[in-house]
Design a protein around this motif. Sequence first.
Motif, PDB file in Angstrom:
ATOM      1  N   ILE A   1       5.694 -10.068   1.740  1.00 43.37           N
ATOM      2  CA  ILE A   1       5.251  -8.871   2.453  1.00 43.37           C
ATOM      3  C   ILE A   1       4.197  -9.285   3.471  1.00 43.37           C
ATOM      4  O   ILE A   1       3.066  -9.632   3.128  1.00 43.37           O
ATOM      5  N   THR A   2       4.575  -9.253   4.729  1.00 43.38           N
ATOM      6  CA  THR A   2       3.726  -9.762   5.806  1.00 43.38           C
ATOM      7  C   THR A   2       2.485  -8.899   5.978  1.00 43.38           C
ATOM      8  O   THR A   2       2.569  -7.674   6.072  1.00 43.38           O
ATOM      9  N   GLY A   3       1.327  -9.577   6.018  1.00 42.40           N
ATOM     10  CA  GLY A   3       0.066  -8.911   6.298  1.00 42.40           C
ATOM     11  C   GLY A   3      -0.537  -8.158   5.142  1.00 42.40           C
ATOM     12  O   GLY A   3      -1.527  -7.438   5.309  1.00 42.40           O
ATOM     13  N   ALA A   4       0.016  -8.316   3.926  1.00 43.34           N
ATOM     14  CA  ALA A   4      -0.451  -7.508   2.796  1.00 43.34           C
ATOM     15  C   ALA A   4      -1.891  -7.815   2.401  1.00 43.34           C
ATOM     16  O   ALA A   4      -2.625  -6.913   1.974  1.00 43.34           O
ATOM     17  N   ASP A   5      -2.297  -9.082   2.508  1.00 47.03           N
ATOM     18  CA  ASP A   5      -3.656  -9.450   2.126  1.00 47.03           C
ATOM     19  C   ASP A   5      -4.636  -8.918   3.174  1.00 47.03           C
ATOM     20  O   ASP A   5      -4.692  -9.416   4.290  1.00 47.03           O
ATOM     21  N   GLY A   6      -5.381  -7.896   2.812  1.00 47.28           N
ATOM     22  CA  GLY A   6      -6.326  -7.288   3.738  1.00 47.28           C
ATOM     23  C   GLY A   6      -5.817  -6.029   4.408  1.00 47.28           C
ATOM     24  O   GLY A   6      -6.559  -5.382   5.156  1.00 47.28           O
ATOM     25  N   ALA A   7      -4.562  -5.662   4.150  1.00 49.15           N
ATOM     26  CA  ALA A   7      -4.021  -4.418   4.716  1.00 49.15           C
ATOM     27  C   ALA A   7      -4.699  -3.220   4.065  1.00 49.15           C
ATOM     28  O   ALA A   7      -5.002  -3.227   2.870  1.00 49.15           O
ATOM     29  N   ALA A   8      -4.911  -2.162   4.829  1.00 52.19           N
ATOM     30  CA  ALA A   8      -5.551  -0.952   4.303  1.00 52.19           C
ATOM     31  C   ALA A   8      -4.574  -0.124   3.491  1.00 52.19           C
ATOM     32  O   ALA A   8      -4.996   0.637   2.616  1.00 52.19           O
TER      33      ALA A   8
ATOM     34  N   PHE B   1       3.374  -3.663  -8.000  1.00 49.13           N
ATOM     35  CA  PHE B   1       3.115  -2.249  -8.276  1.00 49.13           C
ATOM     36  C   PHE B   1       3.311  -2.048  -9.790  1.00 49.13           C
ATOM     37  O   PHE B   1       4.406  -2.219 -10.304  1.00 49.13           O
ATOM     38  N   ASP B   2       2.228  -1.725 -10.462  1.00 51.67           N
ATOM     39  CA  ASP B   2       2.243  -1.608 -11.917  1.00 51.67           C
ATOM     40  C   ASP B   2       1.649  -0.257 -12.314  1.00 51.67           C
ATOM     41  O   ASP B   2       0.441  -0.058 -12.228  1.00 51.67           O
ATOM     42  N   GLN B   3       2.533   0.671 -12.726  1.00 45.67           N
ATOM     43  CA  GLN B   3       2.076   2.018 -13.060  1.00 45.67           C
ATOM     44  C   GLN B   3       1.210   2.582 -11.923  1.00 45.67           C
ATOM     45  O   GLN B   3       0.139   3.149 -12.132  1.00 45.67           O
ATOM     46  N   CYS B   4       1.705   2.398 -10.719  1.00 47.04           N
ATOM     47  CA  CYS B   4       0.962   2.799  -9.517  1.00 47.04           C
ATOM     48  C   CYS B   4       1.211   4.286  -9.252  1.00 47.04           C
ATOM     49  O   CYS B   4       2.292   4.683  -8.814  1.00 47.04           O
ATOM     50  N   ARG B   5       0.216   5.106  -9.494  1.00 47.70           N
ATOM     51  CA  ARG B   5       0.339   6.553  -9.355  1.00 47.70           C
ATOM     52  C   ARG B   5      -0.068   6.987  -7.943  1.00 47.70           C
ATOM     53  O   ARG B   5      -1.129   6.601  -7.443  1.00 47.70           O
ATOM     54  N   VAL B   6       0.818   7.744  -7.318  1.00 50.49           N
ATOM     55  CA  VAL B   6       0.519   8.278  -5.994  1.00 50.49           C
ATOM     56  C   VAL B   6       0.847   9.770  -5.990  1.00 50.49           C
ATOM     57  O   VAL B   6       1.803  10.207  -6.656  1.00 50.49           O
ATOM     58  N   PRO B   7       0.097  10.579  -5.270  1.00 51.15           N
ATOM     59  CA  PRO B   7       0.344  12.029  -5.248  1.00 51.15           C
ATOM     60  C   PRO B   7       1.584  12.363  -4.439  1.00 51.15           C
ATOM     61  O   PRO B   7       2.098  11.530  -3.674  1.00 51.15           O
ATOM     62  N   PRO B   8       2.087  13.587  -4.568  1.00 52.35           N
ATOM     63  CA  PRO B   8       3.301  13.966  -3.834  1.00 52.35           C
ATOM     64  C   PRO B   8       3.149  13.848  -2.322  1.00 52.35           C
ATOM     65  O   PRO B   8       4.132  13.588  -1.621  1.00 52.35           O
ATOM     66  N   GLU B   9       1.926  14.027  -1.821  1.00 51.89           N
ATOM     67  CA  GLU B   9       1.727  13.919  -0.371  1.00 51.89           C
ATOM     68  C   GLU B   9       1.796  12.475   0.126  1.00 51.89           C
ATOM     69  O   GLU B   9       1.738  12.221   1.335  1.00 51.89           O
ATOM     70  N   ALA B  10       1.963  11.518  -0.797  1.00 50.05           N
ATOM     71  CA  ALA B  10       2.142  10.122  -0.393  1.00 50.05           C
ATOM     72  C   ALA B  10       3.573   9.826   0.031  1.00 50.05           C
ATOM     73  O   ALA B  10       3.845   8.776   0.625  1.00 50.05           O
TER      74      ALA B  10
ATOM     75  N   ALA C   1      -4.595   0.654  -0.287  1.00 45.93           N
ATOM     76  CA  ALA C   1      -4.862  -0.650  -0.881  1.00 45.93           C
ATOM     77  C   ALA C   1      -5.815  -0.574  -2.067  1.00 45.93           C
ATOM     78  O   ALA C   1      -5.794  -1.456  -2.935  1.00 45.93           O
ATOM     79  N   ASP C   2      -6.650   0.477  -2.123  1.00 44.53           N
ATOM     80  CA  ASP C   2      -7.589   0.593  -3.244  1.00 44.53           C
ATOM     81  C   ASP C   2      -6.968   1.271  -4.464  1.00 44.53           C
ATOM     82  O   ASP C   2      -7.657   1.515  -5.462  1.00 44.53           O
ATOM     83  N   ASN C   3      -5.674   1.557  -4.402  1.00 45.75           N
ATOM     84  CA  ASN C   3      -5.000   2.129  -5.563  1.00 45.75           C
ATOM     85  C   ASN C   3      -4.976   1.071  -6.676  1.00 45.75           C
ATOM     86  O   ASN C   3      -4.479  -0.047  -6.462  1.00 45.75           O
ATOM     87  N   PRO C   4      -5.497   1.381  -7.862  1.00 49.37           N
ATOM     88  CA  PRO C   4      -5.557   0.375  -8.923  1.00 49.37           C
ATOM     89  C   PRO C   4      -4.192  -0.104  -9.400  1.00 49.37           C
ATOM     90  O   PRO C   4      -4.091  -1.156 -10.043  1.00 49.37           O
ATOM     91  N   GLY C   5      -3.136   0.621  -9.079  1.00 50.65           N
ATOM     92  CA  GLY C   5      -1.799   0.218  -9.496  1.00 50.65           C
ATOM     93  C   GLY C   5      -1.114  -0.726  -8.530  1.00 50.65           C
ATOM     94  O   GLY C   5       0.026  -1.149  -8.788  1.00 50.65           O
ATOM     95  N   MET C   6      -1.750  -1.064  -7.416  1.00 45.95           N
ATOM     96  CA  MET C   6      -1.172  -2.009  -6.462  1.00 45.95           C
ATOM     97  C   MET C   6      -2.108  -3.186  -6.290  1.00 45.95           C
ATOM     98  O   MET C   6      -3.308  -3.008  -6.097  1.00 45.95           O
ATOM     99  N   ARG C   7      -1.574  -4.394  -6.350  1.00 41.86           N
ATOM    100  CA  ARG C   7      -2.412  -5.572  -6.142  1.00 41.86           C
ATOM    101  C   ARG C   7      -1.620  -6.662  -5.429  1.00 41.86           C
ATOM    102  O   ARG C   7      -0.401  -6.786  -5.602  1.00 41.86           O
ATOM    103  N   VAL C   8      -2.332  -7.423  -4.631  1.00 43.63           N
ATOM    104  CA  VAL C   8      -1.753  -8.601  -3.988  1.00 43.63           C
ATOM    105  C   VAL C   8      -1.882  -9.756  -4.968  1.00 43.63           C
ATOM    106  O   VAL C   8      -2.992 -10.203  -5.275  1.00 43.63           O
ATOM    107  N   ALA C   9      -0.748 -10.232  -5.486  1.00 42.91           N
ATOM    108  CA  ALA C   9      -0.769 -11.277  -6.505  1.00 42.91           C
ATOM    109  C   ALA C   9      -1.087 -12.646  -5.910  1.00 42.91           C
ATOM    110  O   ALA C   9      -1.795 -13.452  -6.527  1.00 42.91           O
ATOM    111  N   ARG C  10      -0.577 -12.897  -4.700  1.00 46.25           N
ATOM    112  CA  ARG C  10      -0.807 -14.209  -4.086  1.00 46.25           C
ATOM    113  C   ARG C  10      -0.309 -14.204  -2.653  1.00 46.25           C
ATOM    114  O   ARG C  10       0.514 -13.381  -2.268  1.00 46.25           O
ATOM    115  N   GLN C  11      -0.824 -15.135  -1.872  1.00 51.82           N
ATOM    116  CA  GLN C  11      -0.234 -15.447  -0.584  1.00 51.82           C
ATOM    117  C   GLN C  11       0.786 -16.555  -0.785  1.00 51.82           C
ATOM    118  O   GLN C  11       0.511 -17.537  -1.479  1.00 51.82           O
ATOM    119  N   ILE C  12       1.951 -16.399  -0.195  1.00 51.59           N
ATOM    120  CA  ILE C  12       3.035 -17.369  -0.350  1.00 51.59           C
ATOM    121  C   ILE C  12       2.950 -18.387   0.787  1.00 51.59           C
ATOM    122  O   ILE C  12       2.906 -18.019   1.964  1.00 51.59           O
TER     123      ILE C  12
END
Length: 401
Positions: free
Chosen positions: A168-175, A227-236, A200-211
């Motif tokens: 996923i291009t640009g994920a490290d540091g993406a908002a 994405f691990d049990q990543c909860r987002v509201p309907p407006e997402a 990016a501050d959603n606790p259910g999403m994390r950047v595991a590594r740069q490839i």
Amino acid sequence: MTAADLAADPATEELAERVRAFVREEVVPAERDWAMTDAHPTDELRRGLQKRAADAGLLSPTGPRRWGGLGLSVPAQAVVLREAGHSLLGPLALNCAAPDEGNMHLLEKVATPEQQERYLAPLVAGVVRSCFAMTEPSPGAGSDPEMLRTTARWDGDAWVIDGTKWFITGADGAAWAICMARTPEHRGQAAGATMFLVDADNPGMRVARQIRSLDTGFTGGHCEVVFDQCRVPPEAVLGEVGRGFAYAQVRLAPARLTHCMRWLGLAERAQDMALDRAAEREAFGHRLAELGMAQQLLADSEIDLAASRSLITHAAWLLDRGERAAAETSIAKTFVSEAVGRVVDRAVQLHGALGVSGDELLSLYLREVRPFRVYDGASEVHRMSIARRAVRRRAQARTAG
């Protein structure tokens, strides 16, 4: 379509000239310094270059005017982005690089006014970066999006996303990310794929590594995102539930073409370097430019560049008319991605040992352009689609005749 249709208007030519000067005076020196680091461009470098571009009135040429972009037509983009592509850092400096440029287009077409204000406005302004999370590790989605394995299920008052994305291009540091996930039927909306805006501050999403990869030209690298049990509201939800694959086509056709525009600019620069080298370097009692084998390399690159410009211009014209242009952008992407590689490779060959050394930027360019034959659909996948369309078109013509 006539020759007059293809000519850039005076305003576009004037803007292209300003971009040309800006890239050569402000970006190329920064590119030389960055090339010595052997690392991805940093956000500090990006912000500095974009500040200068904004001061020059050149920021976000593809972004909508409503949110501060220049709002160029697709044919105008073909002229301006080619000038930006003269340097690997040019598109980054002007805020028209992938994946942000494609995400701007998608949000403009699909997002709600509230989503545009929250996500699109700061993206066009260069305040943040974004990423597009669709590709997955095998056996998940790659060239075949139907293999999508990431899921999202409705849980009372929120969607819960589970899955792993890859490269996923640009994920490290993406908002934020646009995440594609498979969803069941929901409140009358069909099962299918759905796009979600995930902060990016959603606790259910994390950047595991740069490839680690062949290319290093993207801020934030290419990442594995979980994405691990990543909860987002309907407006997402971006657009409608179940229509993610359709929205992907909204993004992909124009994004393929803007990739071609940017890389064409770099290929033209490589050809300029090859022409200069051929005019200056002497061997066997002649300048390289006077030797038949060198002339063939130069001529073949001129042919590749001319054909690439024509394919891009034609596809841009169709997109600007509101046509889908799926076949034309697919043809352009396949040809240009391979032509750019050939042009840069020939330039390396004409430079000899200097071309493969770190004393010239050509070896860096060769590494950067090679993945273009994989990104946005591998050449083989595009050829499959092109052939199928041709077969269908011929069968329809025979039936009608």
